[in-house]
Write a protein that holds these residues in place. Structure first.
Motif, PDB file in Angstrom:
ATOM      1  N   PRO A  91      46.905  58.689  19.825  1.00  0.00           N
ATOM      2  CA  PRO A  91      47.686  58.323  21.009  1.00  0.00           C
ATOM      3  C   PRO A  91      47.755  56.813  21.152  1.00  0.00           C
ATOM      4  O   PRO A  91      46.818  56.101  20.764  1.00  0.00           O
ATOM      5  N   PRO A  92      48.851  56.285  21.677  1.00  0.00           N
ATOM      6  CA  PRO A  92      48.907  54.835  21.903  1.00  0.00           C
ATOM      7  C   PRO A  92      47.854  54.405  22.919  1.00  0.00           C
ATOM      8  O   PRO A  92      47.589  55.104  23.899  1.00  0.00           O
ATOM      9  N   VAL A  93      47.242  53.274  22.655  1.00  0.00           N
ATOM     10  CA  VAL A  93      46.252  52.681  23.567  1.00  0.00           C
ATOM     11  C   VAL A  93      46.856  51.387  24.082  1.00  0.00           C
ATOM     12  O   VAL A  93      47.057  50.442  23.307  1.00  0.00           O
ATOM     13  N   VAL A  94      47.163  51.331  25.368  1.00  0.00           N
ATOM     14  CA  VAL A  94      47.943  50.218  25.916  1.00  0.00           C
ATOM     15  C   VAL A  94      47.246  49.636  27.145  1.00  0.00           C
ATOM     16  O   VAL A  94      46.480  50.321  27.832  1.00  0.00           O
ATOM     17  N   PRO A  95      47.501  48.370  27.455  1.00  0.00           N
ATOM     18  CA  PRO A  95      46.934  47.777  28.673  1.00  0.00           C
ATOM     19  C   PRO A  95      47.515  48.436  29.920  1.00  0.00           C
ATOM     20  O   PRO A  95      48.681  48.846  29.946  1.00  0.00           O
ATOM     21  N   ALA A  96      46.709  48.541  30.947  1.00  0.00           N
ATOM     22  CA  ALA A  96      47.194  49.043  32.229  1.00  0.00           C
ATOM     23  C   ALA A  96      48.223  48.077  32.793  1.00  0.00           C
ATOM     24  O   ALA A  96      48.017  46.867  32.808  1.00  0.00           O
ATOM     25  N   ALA A  97      49.348  48.621  33.243  1.00  0.00           N
ATOM     26  CA  ALA A  97      50.444  47.773  33.726  1.00  0.00           C
ATOM     27  C   ALA A  97      50.151  47.161  35.092  1.00  0.00           C
ATOM     28  O   ALA A  97      50.674  46.100  35.422  1.00  0.00           O
ATOM     29  N   LEU A  98      49.323  47.820  35.896  1.00  0.00           N
ATOM     30  CA  LEU A  98      49.089  47.360  37.266  1.00  0.00           C
ATOM     31  C   LEU A  98      47.953  46.358  37.366  1.00  0.00           C
ATOM     32  O   LEU A  98      47.713  45.801  38.438  1.00  0.00           O
ATOM     33  N   GLY A  99      47.251  46.134  36.280  1.00  0.00           N
ATOM     34  CA  GLY A  99      46.195  45.131  36.255  1.00  0.00           C
ATOM     35  C   GLY A  99      45.145  45.361  37.324  1.00  0.00           C
ATOM     36  O   GLY A  99      44.729  46.486  37.593  1.00  0.00           O
ATOM     37  N   GLY A 100      44.737  44.278  37.959  1.00  0.00           N
ATOM     38  CA  GLY A 100      43.691  44.348  38.970  1.00  0.00           C
ATOM     39  C   GLY A 100      44.108  45.006  40.263  1.00  0.00           C
ATOM     40  O   GLY A 100      43.259  45.248  41.136  1.00  0.00           O
ATOM     41  N   ASP A 101      45.395  45.319  40.421  1.00  0.00           N
ATOM     42  CA  ASP A 101      45.864  45.953  41.649  1.00  0.00           C
ATOM     43  C   ASP A 101      45.893  47.474  41.569  1.00  0.00           C
ATOM     44  O   ASP A 101      46.305  48.141  42.515  1.00  0.00           O
ATOM     45  N   GLY A 102      45.470  48.030  40.440  1.00  0.00           N
ATOM     46  CA  GLY A 102      45.564  49.472  40.265  1.00  0.00           C
ATOM     47  C   GLY A 102      44.827  50.268  41.326  1.00  0.00           C
ATOM     48  O   GLY A 102      45.322  51.303  41.791  1.00  0.00           O
ATOM     49  N   VAL A 103      43.648  49.807  41.724  1.00  0.00           N
ATOM     50  CA  VAL A 103      42.869  50.536  42.732  1.00  0.00           C
ATOM     51  C   VAL A 103      43.611  50.557  44.061  1.00  0.00           C
ATOM     52  O   VAL A 103      43.677  51.593  44.735  1.00  0.00           O
ATOM     53  N   LEU A 104      44.193  49.429  44.451  1.00  0.00           N
ATOM     54  CA  LEU A 104      44.940  49.379  45.706  1.00  0.00           C
ATOM     55  C   LEU A 104      46.167  50.283  45.649  1.00  0.00           C
ATOM     56  O   LEU A 104      46.493  50.967  46.630  1.00  0.00           O
ATOM     57  N   TYR A 105      46.851  50.294  44.515  1.00  0.00           N
ATOM     58  CA  TYR A 105      47.994  51.193  44.366  1.00  0.00           C
ATOM     59  C   TYR A 105      47.552  52.653  44.501  1.00  0.00           C
ATOM     60  O   TYR A 105      48.207  53.462  45.155  1.00  0.00           O
ATOM     61  N   GLY A 106      46.449  52.991  43.844  1.00  0.00           N
ATOM     62  CA  GLY A 106      45.976  54.366  43.913  1.00  0.00           C
ATOM     63  C   GLY A 106      45.498  54.764  45.293  1.00  0.00           C
ATOM     64  O   GLY A 106      45.753  55.886  45.746  1.00  0.00           O
ATOM     65  N   ALA A 107      44.797  53.851  45.971  1.00  0.00           N
ATOM     66  CA  ALA A 107      44.344  54.149  47.327  1.00  0.00           C
ATOM     67  C   ALA A 107      45.528  54.335  48.268  1.00  0.00           C
ATOM     68  O   ALA A 107      45.551  55.254  49.103  1.00  0.00           O
ATOM     69  N   ALA A 108      46.535  53.474  48.139  1.00  0.00           N
ATOM     70  CA  ALA A 108      47.734  53.604  48.977  1.00  0.00           C
ATOM     71  C   ALA A 108      48.447  54.920  48.693  1.00  0.00           C
ATOM     72  O   ALA A 108      48.912  55.602  49.623  1.00  0.00           O
ATOM     73  N   ALA A 109      48.543  55.300  47.413  1.00  0.00           N
ATOM     74  CA  ALA A 109      49.220  56.551  47.061  1.00  0.00           C
ATOM     75  C   ALA A 109      48.517  57.756  47.682  1.00  0.00           C
ATOM     76  O   ALA A 109      49.162  58.689  48.171  1.00  0.00           O
ATOM     77  N   THR A 110      47.182  57.733  47.665  1.00  0.00           N
ATOM     78  CA  THR A 110      46.423  58.838  48.257  1.00  0.00           C
ATOM     79  C   THR A 110      46.729  58.978  49.740  1.00  0.00           C
ATOM     80  O   THR A 110      46.943  60.082  50.248  1.00  0.00           O
ATOM     81  N   ALA A 111      46.762  57.862  50.450  1.00  0.00           N
ATOM     82  CA  ALA A 111      47.049  57.910  51.882  1.00  0.00           C
ATOM     83  C   ALA A 111      48.486  58.327  52.153  1.00  0.00           C
ATOM     84  O   ALA A 111      48.751  59.120  53.077  1.00  0.00           O
ATOM     85  N   LEU A 112      49.418  57.835  51.365  1.00  0.00           N
ATOM     86  CA  LEU A 112      50.820  58.180  51.582  1.00  0.00           C
ATOM     87  C   LEU A 112      51.104  59.633  51.251  1.00  0.00           C
ATOM     88  O   LEU A 112      52.024  60.237  51.821  1.00  0.00           O
ATOM     89  N   ASP A 113      50.325  60.216  50.354  1.00  0.00           N
ATOM     90  CA  ASP A 113      50.476  61.647  50.099  1.00  0.00           C
ATOM     91  C   ASP A 113      50.200  62.456  51.372  1.00  0.00           C
ATOM     92  O   ASP A 113      50.748  63.544  51.551  1.00  0.00           O
ATOM     93  N   HIS A 114      49.351  61.922  52.228  1.00  0.00           N
ATOM     94  CA  HIS A 114      49.071  62.572  53.515  1.00  0.00           C
ATOM     95  C   HIS A 114      50.188  62.306  54.520  1.00  0.00           C
ATOM     96  O   HIS A 114      50.580  63.194  55.278  1.00  0.00           O
ATOM     97  N   VAL A 115      50.711  61.098  54.516  1.00  0.00           N
ATOM     98  CA  VAL A 115      51.755  60.736  55.473  1.00  0.00           C
ATOM     99  C   VAL A 115      53.063  61.443  55.149  1.00  0.00           C
ATOM    100  O   VAL A 115      53.756  61.951  56.050  1.00  0.00           O
ATOM    101  N   LEU A 116      53.410  61.490  53.869  1.00  0.00           N
ATOM    102  CA  LEU A 116      54.705  62.040  53.464  1.00  0.00           C
ATOM    103  C   LEU A 116      54.601  63.549  53.236  1.00  0.00           C
ATOM    104  O   LEU A 116      54.745  64.070  52.132  1.00  0.00           O
TER     105      LEU A 116
END
Length: 426
Positions: A376-401
């Protein structure tokens, strides 16, 4: 939310079922449009209608309702040849938001995300103490400040733009709470005090799990059915993501890759186990290979070591040994999970790049023969150091939406969605 008293007619099953179906059908169209705006910020109304199979009239009606409820705003799209003019969809400036928190070994960050899911950092700081109570209180004070700026007062019985708080923490998380953190030196910690309002929901997740989920939604693994995310900060973390959802395990503690026994069994990990992979790949491993004491901040130490590696053969050798240890373990995960793609977060990408030959040799040597033919291709994460914030926001928005989340927002504006829609139809 106030629940209206049902009339005798409302108690008849056929009437109630019809009412619920009508309400749900209204919200389904709205949710579909909002999800498209979330998936592609800056998407046009025409593009959304095309994707969802909506007529122009239906798309116009739905977006009008969402504007009325302060859920989205529209701006004219740039002209692009022939065809009717369309608009670009954005989160409403007075619409719902969530607060995302990232608690790392040495510092923390707090961000706000609107319905497009893009976190914007509002405040950050370093830990003045290792005591979990003091760390939590410093973060809680910052969350309260941000909540106060965002909260506002909305018309009607309910007020407040902030709909949830979501926390990513460098710790093992079980059943929605921190069980222990080798990185932070914590045992069980209650983070309920981070809520600025006890009526808000609180979500707590492992940082690497949230970052991996975000990569699968928005980043380098978007569209992959099976994605493996591996990150190095203080030790190794990550997650296996299936169809956009991380595999959390029975209690939510899944993905503790760093505590697989891929390391030296003579080494005791702060987690309590022996031979953990954590101790083979991060700044502690590099320091040990150099005969230096364990660093207080392995992440910063590792970054400094990479900068010295080009001029110092001893450091280069130590970095190469860490990269080889990382590669062997990663091959084991590929053999176990068979991912379509592997994303690397944190220090993992720079470590691989700094000792590419050692890493590649270790991965290739550890892969099963059929995987070597088409790894499988092994690639750098596109979101860099902001990945945790993106994931935390997504979890909360899954509840809102959700239908319930939008119904609560509509009620908070003093006019239920169904009433608003009926008024427009009359």
């Amino acid at each position: 939310m106030t629940v209206p008293v049902a009339s005798p007619a409302d108690r008849r099953p056929s009437v109630r079922t019809s009412s619920v179906r009508a309400r749900d059908a209204r919200w389904r169209g709205a949710l579909a449009v909002l999800e498209e705006m979330r998936r592609e910020p800056g998407v046009t109304r025409a593009r959304v209608a095309q994707r969802l199979g909506l007529t122009t009239g239906s798309a116009t009606e739905i977006t009008a309702r969402l504007r009325e409820l302060a859920l989205l705003s529209e701006a004219p799209a740039a002209a692009s040849g022939r065809g009717r003019p369309t608009t670009v969809l954005h989160p409403h400036p007075d619409g719902p938001v969530v607060i995302a928190v990232d608690i790392r070994q040495e510092d923390w960050r707090i961000a706000v995300a609107a319905l497009d899911g893009r976190p914007r950092v509002a405040e950050e700081g370093t830990h003045a103490s290792r005591d979990p109570g003091r760390v939590a209180e410093a973060i809680a004070a910052a969350v309260r400040r941000l909540h106060g700026r965002l909260h506002g007062r909305l018309p009607g019985r309910h007020g407040g733009r902030v709909r949830a708080v979501s926390v990513g923490v460098a710790a093992t998380v079980r059943n929605g709470g921190v069980t222990q953190s080798a990185a932070l030196g914590w045992d069980a910690v209650d983070l309920a005090g981070l809520l600025p309002d006890p009526r808000l929901p609180l979500f707590v997740g492992n940082d690497a799990t949230l970052a991996g989920a975000a990569e699968a939604r928005y980043g380098a693994a978007a569209g992959a059915g099976t994605a493996l995310h591996v990150t190095i900060e203080v030790g190794v973390g990550g997650t296996l993501v299936l169809d956009g959802r991380p595999v959390a395990g029975a209690t939510g503690a899944g993905g503790e890759f760093g505590h697989l026994p891929f390391g030296d069994p003579a080494l005791r990990c702060p987690c309590g186990a022996s031979g953990c992979w954590d101790l083979t790949v991060d700044g502690r491993a590099i320091a040990r290979h150099l005969g230096e004491p364990p660093p207080s901040d392995p992440r910063t130490y590792a970054q400094a070591a990479l900068a010295r590696a080009a001029e110092d053969p001893a450091v280069r050798s130590a970095v190469g040994r860490a990269a080889a240890g990382f590669g062997r373990g990663l091959a084991g995960l590929v053999n176990a999970f068979d991912p379509e793609i592997v994303t690397l977060g944190g220090f993992a990408g720079p470590l691989r790049a700094a000792a590419a030959s050692e890493f590649e040799a270790a991965v290739t040597g550890g892969l099963m023969r059929f995987h070597r033919e088409a790894p499988p291709p092994v690639v750098p994460a596109a979101l860099g150091g902001d990945g945790v914030l993106y994931g935390a926001a997504a979890t909360a928005l899954d509840h809102v939406l959700t239908e319930e989340g939008l119904s609560a927002w509509a009620a908070g504006r003093g006019r239920p969605h169904s009433e608003s829609s009926r008024a427009k139809e009359r």
